[in-house]
Design a protein around this motif. Structure first.
Motif, PDB file in Angstrom:
ATOM      1  N   PRO A  53       9.345  40.794 -28.792  1.00  0.00           N
ATOM      2  CA  PRO A  53       8.518  41.674 -27.994  1.00  0.00           C
ATOM      3  C   PRO A  53       8.794  41.349 -26.568  1.00  0.00           C
ATOM      4  CG  PRO A  53       7.056  40.948 -29.912  1.00  0.00           C
ATOM      5  CD  PRO A  53       8.327  39.960 -29.579  1.00  0.00           C
ATOM      6  N   VAL A  54       8.734  42.403 -25.825  1.00  0.00           N
ATOM      7  CA  VAL A  54       8.449  42.426 -24.223  1.00  0.00           C
ATOM      8  C   VAL A  54       7.496  43.615 -23.797  1.00  0.00           C
ATOM      9  CG1 VAL A  54      10.651  41.303 -23.964  1.00  0.00           C
ATOM     10  CG2 VAL A  54      10.315  43.923 -23.544  1.00  0.00           C
ATOM     11  N   PRO A  55       6.883  43.438 -22.684  1.00  0.00           N
ATOM     12  CA  PRO A  55       5.842  44.425 -22.377  1.00  0.00           C
ATOM     13  C   PRO A  55       6.545  45.659 -21.925  1.00  0.00           C
ATOM     14  CG  PRO A  55       5.253  42.197 -21.456  1.00  0.00           C
ATOM     15  CD  PRO A  55       6.579  42.031 -22.137  1.00  0.00           C
ATOM     16  N   LEU A  56       5.867  46.838 -22.364  1.00  0.00           N
ATOM     17  CA  LEU A  56       6.463  48.197 -21.704  1.00  0.00           C
ATOM     18  C   LEU A  56       5.560  48.544 -20.464  1.00  0.00           C
ATOM     19  CD1 LEU A  56       8.660  50.440 -22.153  1.00  0.00           C
ATOM     20  CD2 LEU A  56       6.997  51.556 -23.529  1.00  0.00           C
ATOM     21  N   ASN A  57       6.032  48.566 -19.407  1.00  0.00           N
ATOM     22  CA  ASN A  57       5.181  48.816 -18.156  1.00  0.00           C
ATOM     23  C   ASN A  57       5.369  50.373 -17.979  1.00  0.00           C
ATOM     24  OD1 ASN A  57       4.795  46.091 -17.976  1.00  0.00           O
ATOM     25  ND2 ASN A  57       6.714  45.612 -16.638  1.00  0.00           N
ATOM     26  N   GLU A  58       4.723  50.548 -16.904  1.00  0.00           N
ATOM     27  CA  GLU A  58       4.663  52.065 -16.608  1.00  0.00           C
ATOM     28  C   GLU A  58       5.990  52.654 -16.274  1.00  0.00           C
ATOM     29  OE1 GLU A  58       1.479  52.922 -13.519  1.00  0.00           O
ATOM     30  OE2 GLU A  58      -0.080  52.271 -14.754  1.00  0.00           O
ATOM     31  N   ASP A  59       6.848  51.898 -15.831  1.00  0.00           N
ATOM     32  CA  ASP A  59       8.231  52.439 -15.146  1.00  0.00           C
ATOM     33  C   ASP A  59       9.258  52.047 -16.249  1.00  0.00           C
ATOM     34  OD1 ASP A  59       8.149  49.624 -14.650  1.00  0.00           O
ATOM     35  OD2 ASP A  59       9.050  50.009 -12.717  1.00  0.00           O
ATOM     36  N   GLY A  60       8.986  51.398 -17.467  1.00  0.00           N
ATOM     37  CA  GLY A  60       9.799  50.835 -18.392  1.00  0.00           C
ATOM     38  C   GLY A  60       9.467  49.621 -18.993  1.00  0.00           C
ATOM     39  N   PRO A  61      10.589  48.810 -19.540  1.00  0.00           N
ATOM     40  CA  PRO A  61      10.486  47.583 -19.941  1.00  0.00           C
ATOM     41  C   PRO A  61      10.217  46.328 -18.953  1.00  0.00           C
ATOM     42  CG  PRO A  61      12.650  48.034 -20.491  1.00  0.00           C
ATOM     43  CD  PRO A  61      11.827  49.396 -19.946  1.00  0.00           C
ATOM     44  N   ASP A  62       9.452  45.366 -19.099  1.00  0.00           N
ATOM     45  CA  ASP A  62       9.375  44.254 -18.158  1.00  0.00           C
ATOM     46  C   ASP A  62      10.698  43.614 -17.975  1.00  0.00           C
ATOM     47  OD1 ASP A  62       8.943  41.801 -16.911  1.00  0.00           O
ATOM     48  OD2 ASP A  62       7.357  41.650 -17.789  1.00  0.00           O
ATOM     49  N   MET A  63      11.265  44.049 -16.726  1.00  0.00           N
ATOM     50  CA  MET A  63      12.791  43.808 -16.553  1.00  0.00           C
ATOM     51  C   MET A  63      13.112  42.148 -16.382  1.00  0.00           C
ATOM     52  SD  MET A  63      14.756  46.140 -17.279  1.00  0.00           S
ATOM     53  CE  MET A  63      16.234  45.259 -16.710  1.00  0.00           C
ATOM     54  N   PRO A  95      23.142  34.775 -25.990  1.00  0.00           N
ATOM     55  CA  PRO A  95      24.338  35.540 -26.873  1.00  0.00           C
ATOM     56  C   PRO A  95      23.925  36.108 -28.205  1.00  0.00           C
ATOM     57  CG  PRO A  95      25.023  33.251 -26.618  1.00  0.00           C
ATOM     58  CD  PRO A  95      23.604  33.220 -25.471  1.00  0.00           C
ATOM     59  N   GLU A  96      22.881  35.610 -28.677  1.00  0.00           N
ATOM     60  CA  GLU A  96      22.474  35.911 -30.134  1.00  0.00           C
ATOM     61  C   GLU A  96      21.608  37.079 -29.904  1.00  0.00           C
ATOM     62  OE1 GLU A  96      19.992  32.702 -31.570  1.00  0.00           O
ATOM     63  OE2 GLU A  96      21.681  31.484 -32.250  1.00  0.00           O
ATOM     64  N   VAL A  97      21.141  37.446 -28.683  1.00  0.00           N
ATOM     65  CA  VAL A  97      20.748  39.085 -28.282  1.00  0.00           C
ATOM     66  C   VAL A  97      21.650  40.010 -28.551  1.00  0.00           C
ATOM     67  CG1 VAL A  97      19.125  40.082 -26.992  1.00  0.00           C
ATOM     68  CG2 VAL A  97      18.608  37.603 -27.295  1.00  0.00           C
ATOM     69  N   LYS A  98      21.540  40.749 -29.384  1.00  0.00           N
ATOM     70  CA  LYS A  98      22.627  41.963 -29.658  1.00  0.00           C
ATOM     71  C   LYS A  98      22.073  43.346 -29.306  1.00  0.00           C
ATOM     72  CE  LYS A  98      25.845  39.451 -31.733  1.00  0.00           C
ATOM     73  NZ  LYS A  98      27.328  39.317 -31.137  1.00  0.00           N
ATOM     74  N   GLY A  99      20.977  43.498 -28.925  1.00  0.00           N
ATOM     75  CA  GLY A  99      20.520  44.889 -28.461  1.00  0.00           C
ATOM     76  C   GLY A  99      19.017  44.962 -28.467  1.00  0.00           C
ATOM     77  N   MET A 100      18.945  46.236 -27.981  1.00  0.00           N
ATOM     78  CA  MET A 100      17.409  46.513 -27.659  1.00  0.00           C
ATOM     79  C   MET A 100      17.240  47.941 -27.971  1.00  0.00           C
ATOM     80  SD  MET A 100      16.139  46.492 -23.417  1.00  0.00           S
ATOM     81  CE  MET A 100      14.574  47.247 -23.010  1.00  0.00           C
ATOM     82  N   TRP A 101      16.034  48.172 -28.172  1.00  0.00           N
ATOM     83  CA  TRP A 101      15.377  49.593 -28.729  1.00  0.00           C
ATOM     84  C   TRP A 101      14.703  50.083 -27.249  1.00  0.00           C
ATOM     85  CZ3 TRP A 101      17.153  51.464 -32.921  1.00  0.00           C
ATOM     86  CH2 TRP A 101      17.228  50.630 -33.976  1.00  0.00           C
ATOM     87  N   LEU A 102      14.706  51.272 -27.218  1.00  0.00           N
ATOM     88  CA  LEU A 102      14.014  51.936 -25.992  1.00  0.00           C
ATOM     89  C   LEU A 102      13.883  53.468 -26.049  1.00  0.00           C
ATOM     90  CD1 LEU A 102      12.767  51.119 -23.355  1.00  0.00           C
ATOM     91  CD2 LEU A 102      14.784  51.464 -22.157  1.00  0.00           C
ATOM     92  N   VAL A 103      12.862  53.933 -26.164  1.00  0.00           N
ATOM     93  CA  VAL A 103      12.582  55.461 -25.922  1.00  0.00           C
ATOM     94  C   VAL A 103      12.247  55.695 -24.513  1.00  0.00           C
ATOM     95  CG1 VAL A 103      11.082  57.491 -26.605  1.00  0.00           C
ATOM     96  CG2 VAL A 103      11.747  55.622 -28.398  1.00  0.00           C
ATOM     97  N   PRO A 104      13.298  56.293 -23.769  1.00  0.00           N
ATOM     98  CA  PRO A 104      13.347  56.373 -22.368  1.00  0.00           C
ATOM     99  C   PRO A 104      12.395  57.379 -21.744  1.00  0.00           C
ATOM    100  CG  PRO A 104      15.196  57.337 -23.046  1.00  0.00           C
ATOM    101  CD  PRO A 104      14.488  56.737 -24.341  1.00  0.00           C
ATOM    102  N   VAL A 105      12.246  58.618 -22.359  1.00  0.00           N
ATOM    103  CA  VAL A 105      11.336  59.543 -22.026  1.00  0.00           C
ATOM    104  C   VAL A 105      10.158  59.788 -22.767  1.00  0.00           C
ATOM    105  CG1 VAL A 105      11.260  62.038 -21.200  1.00  0.00           C
ATOM    106  CG2 VAL A 105      13.454  60.685 -20.866  1.00  0.00           C
ATOM    107  N   PHE A 106       8.866  59.782 -22.026  1.00  0.00           N
ATOM    108  CA  PHE A 106       7.754  59.997 -23.128  1.00  0.00           C
ATOM    109  C   PHE A 106       7.683  59.078 -24.226  1.00  0.00           C
ATOM    110  CE2 PHE A 106       8.016  64.555 -21.276  1.00  0.00           C
ATOM    111  CZ  PHE A 106       7.419  64.285 -20.181  1.00  0.00           C
ATOM    112  N   ALA A 107       7.861  57.731 -23.861  1.00  0.00           N
ATOM    113  CA  ALA A 107       7.882  56.805 -25.173  1.00  0.00           C
ATOM    114  C   ALA A 107       6.919  56.904 -26.185  1.00  0.00           C
ATOM    115  CB  ALA A 107       7.872  55.500 -24.318  1.00  0.00           C
ATOM    116  N   ASN A 108       7.287  56.817 -27.332  1.00  0.00           N
ATOM    117  CA  ASN A 108       6.398  56.615 -28.507  1.00  0.00           C
ATOM    118  C   ASN A 108       5.755  55.015 -28.708  1.00  0.00           C
ATOM    119  OD1 ASN A 108       5.225  56.192 -31.039  1.00  0.00           O
ATOM    120  ND2 ASN A 108       6.987  57.101 -31.950  1.00  0.00           N
TER     121      ASN A 108
END
Length: 423
Positions: free
Chosen positions: A155-165, A175-188
């Protein structure tokens, strides 16, 4: 006055009042449900014209093909052009598929797991460990997919402008991190929209895995609650400009626009990613339901037609969201026991209650006949470390039922907070 500032005498008095309200709530024998973001019957009725489309004798797509027959894995140009216009993408980079973008997301992860994707050295299943970045609060069905494959979710925090970069950049170096989920508009469920700056940072950041992918699930790309539509960033172009052309798997669909499970899903990505996708999709099936795609294209007409329909949805949904927010403010605002998002689009409101009480709120509500999404559902493995987040889904019930349910929820939030304070 904040609960924490109240005297013992005032707290005791309030606790007696709230317990009486809760007893009255249980006596009503309610059966109300705020668990899933389903369209209401009124919203589904907006698309009933589809049931008669494309019509007898209407079966020719814009390219002259007969939609009744096999083939055309990309989908027909009629509907692809409409969604390319809506999303600001080149039409050649978008496929129109069958109803569910979730199915496409599952396929992409599954095929990467089984075969590796076009940038993989080996199948993900052959890696010693596979990890995935999960902005929270987030979409429970996303997390269910990675959980299904045994992928470690971070988990990483989702801030007001998107994920905590800062967190995302650090994790992506592994290299073990293969991906990331993101709902970019009106996130669920928070309703947050990713800014252009964050979108560009995601496109540009270095990653330890050459086959790292961001699932850009633009499920609510046009789902406004106002008369203004959000900007949809062309992250595929951002990534190409940054030298990472294959970074994004971009999803969208007609879900919550027409009829659930009977719409069209879209997959957009780089030419190389699309070729890899097609190499597996062509084995899985011969082509999508093009009759349904033509029906949708005729129903919408063009991108402006989609926007006109979405304003009807906004007219149906906005009063419900207002009702929820008004009750939260009126019932809980003065006590400072909860905070909540005030989205301008999407399908959910994210409610944070007093730490350590979310599960108790859900239990109290259930015992009073009000079904809420389980505490922690917006976190990987349903584990909210603070036990405070609850997703509210205002869309399905009529306003009078919604108001009754939310007044009940407010009572449960207060009672759980008072119990936490031993009152």
């Amino acid at each position: 006055m904040s609960l924490t500032d109240m005297t013992d005498e005032k707290l005791t008095e309030l606790a007696e009042k709230v317990r009486a309200e809760y007893d009255d709530l249980k006596a009503k024998n309610l059966n109300l449900n705020l668990t899933r973001g389903k369209p209401s019957a009124e919203q589904l009725d907006f698309a009933d014209e589809l049931l008669a489309l494309p019509g007898r004798g209407e079966y020719t797509a814009a390219d002259g093909s007969d939609v009744r027959n096999y083939g055309n894995l990309k989908g027909i140009p009629d509907i692809r052009a409409i969604w390319a216009d809506l999303l600001g993408l080149p039409v050649e980079l978008i496929y129109a598929e069958d109803s569910s973008s979730l199915n496409i997301m599952f396929d992409l992860v599954s095929w990467s797991w089984t075969f590796g994707n076009n940038d993989s050295e080996r199948p993900w299943s052959a890696e010693e460990n596979v990890k995935w970045i999960c902005p929270v609060p987030g979409y429970d069905r996303h997390f269910t997919i990675t959980e299904h494959f045994g992928i470690e979710m971070i988990p990483v925090p989702l801030n007001e402008d998107g994920p905590d970069m800062d967190a995302v950049r650090e994790l992506a170096r592994d290299p073990e991190v293969k991906g990331m989920w993101l709902v970019p508009v009106f996130a669920n469920p928070s309703g947050v929209t990713v800014s252009e700056d964050v979108a560009r940072q995601l496109a540009e950041m270095p990653t330890g895995a050459p086959d790292f992918r961001i699932v850009w699930d633009n499920a609510y790309a046009v789902h406004t609650l106002t008369d203004e539509f959000p900007e949809n960033h062309n992250v595929i172009r951002f990534a190409e400009e940054a030298g990472n052309p294959n970074r994004f798997w971009f999803m969208a669909s007609t879900s919550k626009i027409t009829h659930a499970g009977a719409g069209v899903a879209f997959f957009a990505s780089s030419p190389e990613n699309l070729a890899w996708y097609a190499s597996h999709a062509a084995v899985r099936g011969i082509g999508p339901n093009k009759v349904n795609q033509l029906a949708h294209a005729r129903y919408f007409g063009d991108a402006e037609g989609v926007r006109e329909i979405m304003l009807k949805h906004a007219g149906s949904l906005a009063p419900k969201f207002k009702a929820v927010l008004d009750i939260l403010k009126d019932r809980l605002g003065e006590y400072e026991v909860a905070s909540w998002t005030e989205p301008t689009g999407g399908y959910f409101i994210s409610l944070d209650v007093m730490d350590g009480t979310a599960a108790r709120v859900v239990e109290l509500a259930r015992n009073a006949g009000i079904a809420l999404t389980g505490a922690g559902s917006s976190f990987p493995l349903h584990q909210d470390p603070n036990d405070r987040n609850i997703r509210l889904a205002p869309s399905l019930p009529p306003v009078d039922e919604l108001e009754e349910a939310m007044n009940g929820v407010a009572t449960c939030v207060l009672l759980a907070a008072l119990e936490k304070l031993d009152k």
